[in-house]
Design an enzyme around this catalytic site. Structure first.
Site, PDB file in Angstrom:
ATOM      1  N   GLN A 269       0.836  -1.215  -0.039  1.00 13.26           N
ATOM      2  CA  GLN A 269       0.051  -0.041   0.024  1.00 13.26           C
ATOM      3  C   GLN A 269       0.798   1.214   0.084  1.00 13.26           C
ATOM      4  O   GLN A 269       0.311   2.220  -0.646  1.00 13.26           O
ATOM      5  CB  GLN A 269      -0.821   0.017   1.153  1.00 13.26           C
ATOM      6  CG  GLN A 269      -2.141  -1.073   1.197  1.00 13.26           C
ATOM      7  CD  GLN A 269      -2.704  -1.125  -0.316  1.00 13.26           C
ATOM      8  OE1 GLN A 269      -3.567  -0.276  -0.387  1.00 13.26           O
ATOM      9  NE2 GLN A 269      -2.594  -2.208  -1.032  1.00 13.26           N
ATOM     10  N   HIS A 272       1.802   2.975  -3.158  1.00 15.55           N
ATOM     11  CA  HIS A 272       0.729   3.422  -4.254  1.00 15.55           C
ATOM     12  C   HIS A 272       1.124   4.977  -4.532  1.00 15.55           C
ATOM     13  O   HIS A 272       0.952   5.443  -5.581  1.00 15.55           O
ATOM     14  CB  HIS A 272      -0.789   3.086  -3.521  1.00 15.55           C
ATOM     15  CG  HIS A 272      -1.392   2.182  -4.205  1.00 15.55           C
ATOM     16  ND1 HIS A 272      -1.727   2.006  -5.194  1.00 15.55           N
ATOM     17  CD2 HIS A 272      -1.902   1.060  -3.390  1.00 15.55           C
ATOM     18  CE1 HIS A 272      -2.710   0.898  -5.655  1.00 15.55           C
ATOM     19  NE2 HIS A 272      -2.547   0.502  -4.299  1.00 15.55           N
ATOM     20  N   HIS A 337      -8.478  -0.674   3.998  1.00 13.37           N
ATOM     21  CA  HIS A 337      -7.981  -2.095   3.956  1.00 13.37           C
ATOM     22  C   HIS A 337      -7.750  -2.660   5.655  1.00 13.37           C
ATOM     23  O   HIS A 337      -6.788  -1.757   6.199  1.00 13.37           O
ATOM     24  CB  HIS A 337      -7.105  -2.450   3.208  1.00 13.37           C
ATOM     25  CG  HIS A 337      -7.102  -2.032   1.728  1.00 13.37           C
ATOM     26  ND1 HIS A 337      -6.720  -0.791   1.347  1.00 13.37           N
ATOM     27  CD2 HIS A 337      -7.964  -2.735   0.901  1.00 13.37           C
ATOM     28  CE1 HIS A 337      -6.943  -0.821   0.076  1.00 13.37           C
ATOM     29  NE2 HIS A 337      -7.555  -1.687  -0.166  1.00 13.37           N
ATOM     30  N   ASP A 370      -7.261  -6.733  -4.118  1.00  7.55           N
ATOM     31  CA  ASP A 370      -7.094  -5.800  -5.141  1.00  7.55           C
ATOM     32  C   ASP A 370      -7.181  -6.188  -6.605  1.00  7.55           C
ATOM     33  O   ASP A 370      -7.669  -5.276  -7.468  1.00  7.55           O
ATOM     34  CB  ASP A 370      -5.451  -4.949  -5.239  1.00  7.55           C
ATOM     35  CG  ASP A 370      -5.706  -3.957  -4.201  1.00  7.55           C
ATOM     36  OD1 ASP A 370      -6.655  -3.392  -3.820  1.00  7.55           O
ATOM     37  OD2 ASP A 370      -4.232  -3.173  -3.930  1.00  7.55           O
ATOM     38  N   HIS A 429     -52.820  17.102   4.572  1.00  6.90           N
ATOM     39  CA  HIS A 429     -52.679  15.692   4.549  1.00  6.90           C
ATOM     40  C   HIS A 429     -53.767  15.068   5.435  1.00  6.90           C
ATOM     41  O   HIS A 429     -54.219  14.107   4.553  1.00  6.90           O
ATOM     42  CB  HIS A 429     -51.397  15.561   5.668  1.00  6.90           C
ATOM     43  CG  HIS A 429     -50.072  15.769   5.153  1.00  6.90           C
ATOM     44  ND1 HIS A 429     -49.690  16.831   4.647  1.00  6.90           N
ATOM     45  CD2 HIS A 429     -49.026  14.975   4.582  1.00  6.90           C
ATOM     46  CE1 HIS A 429     -48.493  17.001   4.045  1.00  6.90           C
ATOM     47  NE2 HIS A 429     -47.997  15.568   4.202  1.00  6.90           N
TER      48      HIS A 429
END
Length: 439
Positions: A269, A272, A337, A370, A429
């Site tokens: 990760q 990234h 995650h 992933d 109503h």
């Protein structure tokens, strides 16, 4: 990587320990996004083109997914690559077909009064697929396939042009194949906040028209995440799937965890994006030390080591007293995650209340999720998992209640509704209900 001892922190210290990187909410990100949106609103497609040339050094292009284009892309990849992509696409399709919501049975709450929920696809979905340094064709599968399963009429996919594939017009062959597997007829090469603005307002470009979309989907960097937020706050603007910014991973590890695997997951990760954040939570100092040693060893041979190191500067190592506390920390953070690498991983899942996706045990690598397990990897970040889930088929659908009432049912229920309406001071109503009551 900053180490903290959870037990020694007060409430403010714990909040600071679990804070996201500051760049995600920097004022300059907000200002740039606002400038782009105001320009696109005023000048339309020309503004989108100008910003694309300025930021990506390329004008927007529409790539038609024709048989010839797909064949050329397939020939550019090894057979094993195309086979793997097809397997991943099929797994994503099967999972979302099996989890697609269906119309409910009729529920009779009062004799003669029946209701049910029915599901319908949204009209147009804007799908943002991250690109740049790592064109994420997997995100295209994770968005376009669920949208197709849901029955979305118009799927508009956008992705930044890639400088690594000049011979194919700035689009990786795998992205073309992913678009084909998802059943798309075109792919727009346009990225950043200008792409989100185009999907929001609808624009006419040299290669065609991008329609205004009803809902925006997909992960992205801080600018894309802010652009989605900005768009959804506009009067009459599109809704968005979730905050889906830079990636996050929290690993819970005890003394039984494999340091090599835990380190590899953290780095998967961290590589990234410099804004990605990883956390390690453990009740074992020895385990923490072993994992950190592995992180340093593996960094030495990582091609994206510089990016990973920048991300690790925002990493947190949290020492806790026990696994119950580790779960409490995970729920407070609400990670995109969550990997549970403990001896009793299955049992700990029951204590987790906030995570986009949970990977249970040493074999459940986040990387499998992933790419190929089936559920979408487009998940909430920045704590969104405390109230939101990831992309599912239902993300591309709306539900509405359908009610039928017989004359006998109205005779029973109308007096009740009329009385409650008058209790609220809403006479019109009440009169509408009275007209359904017996004389």
């Amino acid at each position: 990587m900053k180490r903290v001892d959870w037990a020694s922190l007060d409430a403010a210290g714990r909040k600071a320990a679990l804070a996201r990187p500051t760049q995600r909410t920097e004022g300059r990100v907000v200002d740039v996004v606002r400038e782009i949106f105001e320009d696109v609103r005023a000048r339309g497609g020309q503004a989108v083109t100008d910003w694309s040339l300025k930021l990506d050094k390329a004008a927007p292009r529409r790539i038609a997914i024709t048989p010839d284009v797909v064949s050329e892309a397939r020939n550019a990849l090894a057979p094993a690559d195309t086979r793997s992509l097809r397997i991943a696409a099929e797994n994503v399709r099967v999972f979302h077909q099996m989890t697609k919501p269906s119309d409910t049975a009729w529920v009779e709450t009062t004799p003669g009064v029946k209701s049910r929920l029915v599901w319908r696809p949204i009209g147009a979905a804007g799908l943002y697929v991250p690109g740049g340094s790592a064109p994420l064709f997997s995100s295209l599968l994770m968005l376009a396939i669920p949208a197709g399963v849901a029955g979305v009429r118009e799927r508009v996919a956008v992705t930044p042009p890639s400088k690594d594939f000049p011979n194919s017009g700035g689009v990786p062959p795998a992205m073309i194949l992913a678009a084909s597997e998802a059943g798309l007829d075109a792919l727009w090469l346009i990225g950043g906040a200008q792409a989100i603005a185009a999907l929001t307002y609808g624009v006419e470009l040299e290669d065609g028209v991008i329609p205004a979309c009803d809902k925006l989907f997909g992960p992205g960097n801080a600018y894309v995440a802010e652009a989605k937020r900005y768009a959804s706050a506009l009067p009459g603007g599109p809704s968005q799937d979730m905050p889906a910014g830079p990636s996050e991973l929290l690993v819970i590890a005890d003394g039984s965890a494999d340091p090599e695997i835990a380190a590899a997951d953290l780095l998967s990760q961290a590589e990234h994006d410099a804004d990605a954040q990883v956390l390690l939570v453990s009740d074992s100092t020895a385990t923490i030390n072993a994992i950190l040693e592995e992180v340093e060893d593996q960094l030495e041979t990582l091609p994206r080591a510089d990016i990973a190191r920048a991300s690790l500067a925002e990493a947190r190592i949290v020492k806790v007293r026990d696994m119950e506390t580790a779960c409490e920390v995970a729920n407070l953070y609400g990670p995109e995650h969550l990997a549970i690498q403990t001896e009793d991983a299955d049992e700990l899942v029951g204590q987790i209340t906030a995570a986009g996706a949970v990977f249970v045990g040493r074999w459940a690598a986040e990387t499998l999720g992933d790419y190929a397990a089936g559920p979408s990897h487009v998940l909430p970040t920045d704590g969104g998992a405390r109230t939101l889930g990831g992309i599912t088929t239902s993300s591309f659908m709306t539900s509405m209640s359908v009610q039928t009432v017989t004359e006998a049912g109205a005779a029973v229920l109308a007096p009740v509704a009329a009385r409650l309406a008058r209790l609220e001071g809403l006479e019109a109503h009440a009169r509408a209900a009275d007209l359904r009551s017996p004389e």
